[in-house]
Design a protein around this motif. Sequence first.
Motif, PDB file in Angstrom:
ATOM      1  N   VAL A  33       1.378  -0.398   1.962  1.00  0.00           N
ATOM      2  CA  VAL A  33       1.393   0.493   0.805  1.00  0.00           C
ATOM      3  C   VAL A  33       2.762   1.145   0.663  1.00  0.00           C
ATOM      4  N   ASP A  34       3.320   1.621   1.773  1.00  0.00           N
ATOM      5  CA  ASP A  34       4.621   2.292   1.724  1.00  0.00           C
ATOM      6  C   ASP A  34       5.724   1.348   1.260  1.00  0.00           C
ATOM      7  N   GLU A  35       5.686   0.111   1.741  1.00  0.00           N
ATOM      8  CA  GLU A  35       6.730  -0.852   1.351  1.00  0.00           C
ATOM      9  C   GLU A  35       6.679  -1.150  -0.143  1.00  0.00           C
ATOM     10  N   LEU A  36       5.480  -1.304  -0.676  1.00  0.00           N
ATOM     11  CA  LEU A  36       5.369  -1.578  -2.108  1.00  0.00           C
ATOM     12  C   LEU A  36       5.678  -0.344  -2.947  1.00  0.00           C
ATOM     13  N   ALA A  37       5.290   0.822  -2.464  1.00  0.00           N
ATOM     14  CA  ALA A  37       5.615   2.058  -3.191  1.00  0.00           C
ATOM     15  C   ALA A  37       7.129   2.206  -3.317  1.00  0.00           C
ATOM     16  N   LYS A  38       7.842   1.836  -2.262  1.00  0.00           N
ATOM     17  CA  LYS A  38       9.303   1.958  -2.275  1.00  0.00           C
ATOM     18  C   LYS A  38       9.942   0.952  -3.223  1.00  0.00           C
ATOM     19  N   VAL A  39       9.506  -0.306  -3.140  1.00  0.00           N
ATOM     20  CA  VAL A  39      10.135  -1.343  -3.951  1.00  0.00           C
ATOM     21  C   VAL A  39       9.793  -1.195  -5.433  1.00  0.00           C
ATOM     22  N   LEU A  40       8.598  -0.657  -5.729  1.00  0.00           N
ATOM     23  CA  LEU A  40       8.185  -0.469  -7.122  1.00  0.00           C
ATOM     24  C   LEU A  40       8.555   0.908  -7.661  1.00  0.00           C
ATOM     25  N   ASP A  41       8.990   1.794  -6.763  1.00  0.00           N
ATOM     26  CA  ASP A  41       9.369   3.161  -7.133  1.00  0.00           C
ATOM     27  C   ASP A  41       8.215   3.906  -7.800  1.00  0.00           C
ATOM     28  N   ILE A  42       7.020   3.795  -7.164  1.00  0.00           N
ATOM     29  CA  ILE A  42       5.862   4.556  -7.613  1.00  0.00           C
ATOM     30  C   ILE A  42       5.236   5.224  -6.390  1.00  0.00           C
ATOM     31  N   SER A  43       4.270   6.103  -6.625  1.00  0.00           N
ATOM     32  CA  SER A  43       3.656   6.849  -5.529  1.00  0.00           C
ATOM     33  C   SER A  43       2.733   5.951  -4.699  1.00  0.00           C
ATOM     34  N   ARG A  44       2.474   6.398  -3.452  1.00  0.00           N
ATOM     35  CA  ARG A  44       1.538   5.685  -2.584  1.00  0.00           C
ATOM     36  C   ARG A  44       0.155   5.648  -3.236  1.00  0.00           C
ATOM     37  N   THR A  45      -0.225   6.757  -3.875  1.00  0.00           N
ATOM     38  CA  THR A  45      -1.532   6.825  -4.531  1.00  0.00           C
ATOM     39  C   THR A  45      -1.643   5.781  -5.637  1.00  0.00           C
ATOM     40  N   GLY A  46      -0.554   5.615  -6.384  1.00  0.00           N
ATOM     41  CA  GLY A  46      -0.540   4.614  -7.450  1.00  0.00           C
ATOM     42  C   GLY A  46      -0.737   3.209  -6.902  1.00  0.00           C
ATOM     43  N   VAL A  47      -0.043   2.905  -5.808  1.00  0.00           N
ATOM     44  CA  VAL A  47      -0.175   1.586  -5.187  1.00  0.00           C
ATOM     45  C   VAL A  47      -1.605   1.389  -4.682  1.00  0.00           C
ATOM     46  N   GLN A  48      -2.146   2.410  -4.035  1.00  0.00           N
ATOM     47  CA  GLN A  48      -3.499   2.309  -3.487  1.00  0.00           C
ATOM     48  C   GLN A  48      -4.530   2.065  -4.576  1.00  0.00           C
ATOM     49  N   GLN A  49      -4.361   2.698  -5.720  1.00  0.00           N
ATOM     50  CA  GLN A  49      -5.297   2.496  -6.829  1.00  0.00           C
ATOM     51  C   GLN A  49      -5.273   1.043  -7.303  1.00  0.00           C
ATOM     52  N   HIS A  50      -4.070   0.480  -7.388  1.00  0.00           N
ATOM     53  CA  HIS A  50      -3.960  -0.921  -7.795  1.00  0.00           C
ATOM     54  C   HIS A  50      -4.532  -1.841  -6.720  1.00  0.00           C
ATOM     55  N   PHE A  51      -4.329  -1.484  -5.456  1.00  0.00           N
ATOM     56  CA  PHE A  51      -4.858  -2.288  -4.354  1.00  0.00           C
ATOM     57  C   PHE A  51      -6.385  -2.344  -4.390  1.00  0.00           C
ATOM     58  N   VAL A  52      -6.999  -1.220  -4.721  1.00  0.00           N
ATOM     59  CA  VAL A  52      -8.466  -1.174  -4.788  1.00  0.00           C
ATOM     60  C   VAL A  52      -8.979  -2.199  -5.795  1.00  0.00           C
ATOM     61  N   ALA A  53      -8.349  -2.230  -6.988  1.00  0.00           N
ATOM     62  CA  ALA A  53      -8.776  -3.154  -8.036  1.00  0.00           C
ATOM     63  C   ALA A  53      -8.493  -4.604  -7.652  1.00  0.00           C
ATOM     64  N   LEU A  54      -7.307  -4.843  -7.098  1.00  0.00           N
ATOM     65  CA  LEU A  54      -6.932  -6.213  -6.743  1.00  0.00           C
ATOM     66  C   LEU A  54      -7.772  -6.755  -5.588  1.00  0.00           C
ATOM     67  N   GLU A  55      -8.096  -5.875  -4.631  1.00  0.00           N
ATOM     68  CA  GLU A  55      -8.931  -6.313  -3.505  1.00  0.00           C
ATOM     69  C   GLU A  55     -10.364  -6.545  -3.976  1.00  0.00           C
ATOM     70  N   ARG A  56     -10.858  -5.691  -4.847  1.00  0.00           N
ATOM     71  CA  ARG A  56     -12.215  -5.842  -5.380  1.00  0.00           C
ATOM     72  C   ARG A  56     -12.384  -7.180  -6.102  1.00  0.00           C
ATOM     73  N   ASP A  57     -11.357  -7.578  -6.850  1.00  0.00           N
ATOM     74  CA  ASP A  57     -11.428  -8.817  -7.624  1.00  0.00           C
ATOM     75  C   ASP A  57     -11.000 -10.042  -6.826  1.00  0.00           C
ATOM     76  N   GLY A  58     -10.653  -9.835  -5.548  1.00  0.00           N
ATOM     77  CA  GLY A  58     -10.383 -10.972  -4.676  1.00  0.00           C
ATOM     78  C   GLY A  58      -8.974 -11.517  -4.706  1.00  0.00           C
ATOM     79  N   TYR A  59      -8.029 -10.771  -5.305  1.00  0.00           N
ATOM     80  CA  TYR A  59      -6.654 -11.261  -5.395  1.00  0.00           C
ATOM     81  C   TYR A  59      -5.844 -10.981  -4.118  1.00  0.00           C
TER      82      TYR A  59
END
Length: 216
Positions: A33-59
């Motif tokens: 999460v931290d690595e992607l937050a840094k490279v995308l320049d968004i918050s950890r919370t933002g990355v985690q929210q996207h991860f929840v959706a992507l993991e739920r849908d199997g990506y």
Amino acid sequence: MMRRMNPLIPQKISPRQHQILEHLLENRNGLSVDELAKVLDISRTGVQQHFVALERDGYIRKSMLNKTAGRPVTIYVITDKGNNYFPKQYAWFSELILSDLLQEIGPERFKAYMQKLGGRLADKLSGKFDGKSLSERVDELALVMTDLGFQVKVGMEPGTESQNIQAFNCIYHDLAQKHHEICEFDLALMSSLLDKDVEQLSCMAKGDCSCRFRIK
């Protein structure tokens, strides 16, 4: 007939989620999460929210990275479904194979080969159809076709008591335009699974608005 989500069609991906999948595609060992937050320049919370959706849908899926010192770090890696989200072009290769096969064995044997392939797939799927009525078989066939990528509708043939299946797209349209014999694959598959003769009434590869099949 009850509709269900087609697992072969990717669910809607936001631009930010697309970026996340791109980075995971380039980093097959996974990212935190931290690595992607840094490279995308968004918050950890933002990355985690996207991860929840992507993991739920199997990506994507969770994995663990064992650190030399300290506790293991949770990382995320792209799944096969995530990899398949990115477009792939197989049509040219399929066309090369089919054209060569047609030249080698001739039109009649090529047509028979398409029918044999449809029968082989039907054999693998036959367990889903055993013991079912014709109406139930038709509904099950519509689900099979949906899973293969077709957009289908089941109805009654006007003026008759025959059911029909209408497909509003062709999953191998470009190939079928050059090799009409490919339609024999569909006919063999459908007739084998339904245990009924199936007649093709229209074909998009030949310029019609849809592919329509009558179950005799």
